[in-house]
Scaffold this motif. Structure first.
Motif, PDB file in Angstrom:
ATOM      1  N   PHE A  64      -7.240  -0.818  -1.238  1.00 36.03           N
ATOM      2  CA  PHE A  64      -7.200  -1.463   0.068  1.00 36.03           C
ATOM      3  C   PHE A  64      -8.348  -1.073   0.989  1.00 36.03           C
ATOM      4  N   LEU A  65      -9.292  -0.234   0.531  1.00 38.48           N
ATOM      5  CA  LEU A  65     -10.386   0.186   1.396  1.00 38.48           C
ATOM      6  C   LEU A  65     -11.223  -1.013   1.839  1.00 38.48           C
ATOM      7  N   TYR A  80      -8.302  -7.290  -2.624  1.00 40.25           N
ATOM      8  CA  TYR A  80      -7.497  -6.200  -3.186  1.00 40.25           C
ATOM      9  C   TYR A  80      -7.486  -6.257  -4.712  1.00 40.25           C
ATOM     10  N   SER A  94      -0.471   3.140  -3.092  1.00 44.76           N
ATOM     11  CA  SER A  94      -1.411   4.170  -2.648  1.00 44.76           C
ATOM     12  C   SER A  94      -0.729   5.465  -2.240  1.00 44.76           C
ATOM     13  N   PRO A 118      -6.269   2.087   5.183  1.00 41.91           N
ATOM     14  CA  PRO A 118      -6.381   2.279   3.724  1.00 41.91           C
ATOM     15  C   PRO A 118      -6.507   3.734   3.284  1.00 41.91           C
ATOM     16  N   SER A 130       0.825  -1.208   0.000  1.00 42.40           N
ATOM     17  CA  SER A 130       0.000   0.000   0.000  1.00 42.40           C
ATOM     18  C   SER A 130       0.858   1.257   0.000  1.00 42.40           C
ATOM     19  N   GLY A 184      -9.273  -3.275   4.215  1.00 46.79           N
ATOM     20  CA  GLY A 184      -9.255  -2.799   5.595  1.00 46.79           C
ATOM     21  C   GLY A 184     -10.564  -3.050   6.318  1.00 46.79           C
TER      22      GLY A 184
END
Length: 466
Positions: free
Chosen positions: A433-434, A427, A308, A362, A304, A437
């Motif tokens: 990754f929201l 994922y 991200s 996330p 991440s 999580g």
């Protein structure tokens, strides 16, 4: 207090009575009266006078108490030689976690392999750290320690060296996932229950110290490997790592020692009667649910950071080491707090903290934010990992602790096996990754809720120390 209504306590019957009214592993509720030496009744009252006035001040809050066993005749020394055994157990766990690198494999070693497939390498290794506990725990109860431990230690070092020769995905899956995982399991298996041979009052603290070995290893070894790869290459790096493991395990094998003789409880590898205990069964269920999401942030936080937060792969790699280092707080501090406030109480608090951090992770996009997440999550999750075996010691007899711990480890290992791949699939399906999580955080919240029911079923109330 009404003298006609004596207080109730929950007692664990470690051995069946001759009358057959109780069986190993069962919990029974029975009335008890506790009177201090100052409150003992005079002889004239004992000979038939009313007892209400004297018993009116007697207080006996519900409490989990272990029935008498052979260990009461030979109590742990709470130190002495036990500190060397504790150091040996610390060194055993030093080598059992931290040698799977999700981002490194995705970016460099196995770039054409999906994240979910790569996650299976780590999840198999994590699961097999716990799954052989059924066999290793039984061997430990029977008195077998040094031969299985020495064989597993040698296999662990050699398997790490062989990772240097891996070239394709299935090579890593077998060598680093399967073989290393099995070796880890037989190394990790006796490291926790042997603490109960040497400590009772400081048992949770001791277990926390032992678990801290994995945190130190998970911090030091990835940094060593990351620094060595540019200098000597991946192959020689893994060979050096294997040699380090062999030396550390060799010292640990010399220090580790049993105090109590082996016992042959009936039932073979398993003790199904232990699951008649509602608190024990609920605890195993809660740990299983928690491990469905527990390793998710540790597995994917470096990924991440790259995808991200757009951090460099080098910096993102160290987020795992930061989390492992911070887990020392939960592992050691959690053990110390548990001896004072109760192990279940501490686990509930740390699990809720881990859940909140997992939900927040996330949406964090900055370098400083991800470092804070790594520190907070590492500290919070360290308590569940570090104290995983501690409640089992309070839910039965020490003589059977290896088998009951092994059963719990084996069931929990299934959660750690399928958890990271599930997160990897989520994922891949959502390209973010929201949702990962949310999934992982919900499993940890569920674990905390189940732990609350463990306490209520054991002591009859959610208040108090347990």
């Amino acid at each position: 207090m009404n003298p006609s209504s004596p207080s109730t306590s929950i007692s664990y019957d470690a051995e069946a009575s001759e009358s057959g009214m109780s069986t190993p592993g069962e919990w029974s509720i029975e009335p008890t009266l506790r009177v201090s030496s100052e409150e003992r009744l005079p002889n004239k009252e004992a000979n038939g006078a009313p007892l209400g006035k004297e018993l009116g001040s007697v207080k006996a809050p519900p409490k989990v108490v272990a029935s008498a066993s052979a260990e009461d005749d030979n109590p742990p020394p709470e130190g002495g030689r036990g500190w060397w055994v504790l150091l040996g157990s610390f060194l055993l766990t030093f080598s059992t976690f931290g040698l799977v690198f999700q981002s490194l494999y995705e970016e460099v070693v196995l770039p054409d392999t999906s994240p979910s497939a790569i996650a299976w390498i780590g999840s198999i290794q994590y699961a097999l750290c716990l799954m052989p506990g059924l066999l290793s725990g039984r061997l430990f109860d029977l008195g077998y320690l040094h031969i299985p431990l020495a064989a597993a230690s040698a296999l662990l070092g050699l398997a790490t060296i062989l990772v240097a020769e891996c070239k394709v995905y299935w090579h890593f899956l077998v060598t680093q996932g399967l073989v290393t995982g099995i070796a880890n399991g037989f190394v990790f298996g006796p490291a926790m229950p042997i603490v109960s041979h040497w400590f009772r009052k400081k048992r949770s603290t001791g277990i926390g110290i032992v678990a801290a070995g994995a945190a130190v290893g998970g911090t030091v070894m990835p940094i060593v490997i990351r620094q060595l790869i540019p200098v000597v290459g991946r192959k020689w790096t893994m060979r050096i790592a294997g040699l380090i493991i062999l030396v550390v395990q060799g010292v640990a094998n010399l220090l580790i020692k049993r105090r109590l003789p082996g016992t042959n409880h009936p039932g073979g590898l398993t003790n199904p009667r232990a699951f008649k205990s509602i608190p024990y069964s609920l605890y195993v269920l809660g740990a299983f649910v928690g491990f469905l999401g527990m390793y998710t942030p540790l597995t994917f936080i470096d990924v991440s950071g790259i995808t991200s937060a757009h951090l460099s792969p080098t910096f993102s790699f160290y987020l795992v080491s930061v989390a492992n280092a911070a887990s020392l707080i939960g592992r050691v501090g959690g053990g110390m707090f548990s001896d004072r406030f109760g192990v279940i109480n501490v686990l509930i608090g740390f699990n809720l903290a881990a859940a909140v951090t997992t939900f927040v992770w996330p949406v964090v996009k900055s370098k400083g934010g991800l470092v804070a997440i790594a520190v907070t999550y590492g500290a919070a999750s360290g308590a569940l990992v570090g104290l995983l075996a501690a409640p089992v010691a309070y839910l039965g007899d020490t003589a059977d602790i290896g088998r009951r711990t092994g059963m719990m480890f084996t069931i929990v290992s299934i959660g750690s096996l399928i958890g990271p791949p599930i997160s990897g699939a989520i994922y891949a399906a959502n390209d973010g990754f929201l949702q990962v999580g949310i999934y992982a955080g919900c499993t940890i919240v569920a674990c905390a809720l189940i732990l609350m029911f463990v306490k209520i079923s054991a002591v009859g109330t959610w208040r108090g120390t347990f």
